[in-house]
Design a protein around this motif. Structure first.
Motif, PDB file in Angstrom:
ATOM      1  N   PRO A  38     -32.208 -44.817 -44.948  1.00  0.00           N
ATOM      2  CA  PRO A  38     -31.367 -44.470 -43.798  1.00  0.00           C
ATOM      3  C   PRO A  38     -31.808 -43.125 -43.222  1.00  0.00           C
ATOM      4  O   PRO A  38     -32.332 -42.279 -43.941  1.00  0.00           O
ATOM      5  N   PHE A  48     -21.971 -47.093 -45.958  1.00  0.00           N
ATOM      6  CA  PHE A  48     -22.271 -48.408 -46.510  1.00  0.00           C
ATOM      7  C   PHE A  48     -21.079 -48.899 -47.319  1.00  0.00           C
ATOM      8  O   PHE A  48     -20.429 -48.124 -48.019  1.00  0.00           O
ATOM      9  N   SER A  52     -22.857 -53.744 -51.108  1.00  0.00           N
ATOM     10  CA  SER A  52     -23.990 -54.084 -50.249  1.00  0.00           C
ATOM     11  C   SER A  52     -25.304 -53.642 -50.878  1.00  0.00           C
ATOM     12  O   SER A  52     -25.327 -52.892 -51.856  1.00  0.00           O
ATOM     13  N   ASN A  53     -26.405 -54.132 -50.326  1.00  0.00           N
ATOM     14  CA  ASN A  53     -27.738 -53.694 -50.736  1.00  0.00           C
ATOM     15  C   ASN A  53     -28.207 -52.613 -49.768  1.00  0.00           C
ATOM     16  O   ASN A  53     -28.217 -52.828 -48.561  1.00  0.00           O
ATOM     17  N   ILE A  54     -28.581 -51.464 -50.299  1.00  0.00           N
ATOM     18  CA  ILE A  54     -29.048 -50.354 -49.477  1.00  0.00           C
ATOM     19  C   ILE A  54     -30.554 -50.209 -49.675  1.00  0.00           C
ATOM     20  O   ILE A  54     -31.025 -50.084 -50.802  1.00  0.00           O
ATOM     21  N   SER A  99     -34.794 -50.900 -53.127  1.00  0.00           N
ATOM     22  CA  SER A  99     -33.495 -51.432 -52.728  1.00  0.00           C
ATOM     23  C   SER A  99     -32.500 -51.222 -53.854  1.00  0.00           C
ATOM     24  O   SER A  99     -32.829 -51.409 -55.033  1.00  0.00           O
ATOM     25  N   THR A 102     -25.674 -52.203 -54.798  1.00  0.00           N
ATOM     26  CA  THR A 102     -24.494 -51.444 -55.219  1.00  0.00           C
ATOM     27  C   THR A 102     -23.452 -52.346 -55.879  1.00  0.00           C
ATOM     28  O   THR A 102     -22.521 -51.848 -56.506  1.00  0.00           O
ATOM     29  N   PHE A 142     -25.044 -39.861 -47.846  1.00  0.00           N
ATOM     30  CA  PHE A 142     -24.488 -41.044 -47.209  1.00  0.00           C
ATOM     31  C   PHE A 142     -23.111 -41.339 -47.806  1.00  0.00           C
ATOM     32  O   PHE A 142     -22.803 -40.921 -48.932  1.00  0.00           O
ATOM     33  N   MET A 144     -19.905 -44.012 -48.879  1.00  0.00           N
ATOM     34  CA  MET A 144     -19.636 -45.362 -49.343  1.00  0.00           C
ATOM     35  C   MET A 144     -18.133 -45.604 -49.267  1.00  0.00           C
ATOM     36  O   MET A 144     -17.333 -44.707 -49.542  1.00  0.00           O
TER      37      MET A 144
END
Length: 198
Positions: A38, A48, A52-54, A99, A102, A142, A144
């Motif tokens: 990101p 996010f 999810s997959n980051i 990747s 999470t 970031f 969450m």
């Protein structure tokens, strides 16, 4: 020492082969990596949902990276409490992305801000990189959040809904999302202040 005096080649610029007896010019800078995604944004950090997959993607500065790392360690830590760490991956030193699912860490994750760290496994997260080596990276923050559960919509209270949806429920879901974003920002500010006070 001078080159050719039995001490090897003094590396002073990019593109010079590195041999077993090479000596790095101490005046050369350490190397840094830059995030592609990101994108780093200190004013509006990316958000996010937990589960999810980051995808983290970065690039190296090949003009300054004379000694590439053998392996990279990637992890995230709670910004307000850096002792709370979640491992993401351990990859080859030439890798430029990874990747993070999470969902596997979901039971221990909660709303707040996190800091991404990428560093040469041999040097360590708090290590000091020498000239030509990769400096530990920890500039990306970031947020969450825990997404709200889906509530099936019915037409029981909807007079104008042609698709059978519940207008009241739809409005409620929209307001809930807006409130959730406000809660995340407020909680993150509180955690940050709390972390500074410790």
């Amino acid at each position: 020492m001078r080159p050719g005096a039995g001490s090897g080649t003094i590396i002073g610029g990019p593109g010079i082969p590195v041999g077993p007896n090479s000596i790095i010019d101490p005046r050369r800078p350490v190397s840094r990596l830059s995030m592609i995604q990101p994108k780093q944004n200190s004013i509006n950090p990316p958000l996010f949902p937990v589960g999810s997959n980051i995808v983290f993607e970065w690039v190296f500065d090949n003009a300054t990276l004379v000694f590439p790392p053998g392996n990279l360690t990637i992890e995230v830590a709670l910004t307000a409490n850096p002792k709370m760490v979640w491992p993401v991956a351990n990859v080859s030193g030439t890798a430029t992305s990874t990747s993070w699912s999470t969902g596997s860490a979901a039971p221990s994750l909660f709303m707040g801000f996190y800091t991404l760290s990428i560093y040469d496994t041999k040097i360590g997260k708090q290590g000091v990189a020498a000239s030509g080596h990769l400096m530990p990276y920890s500039d990306l923050q970031f947020g969450m959040y825990i997404p709200e559960q889906y509530v099936p919509r019915t037409g029981a209270f909807c007079n104008n809904c042609k698709d059978g949806t519940n207008g009241a429920t739809s409005a409620f879901s929209l307001r809930t999302s807006q409130v959730l974003q406000s809660v995340i920002m407020g909680l993150s500010i509180f955690i940050a202040i709390w972390g500074l006070a410790l």
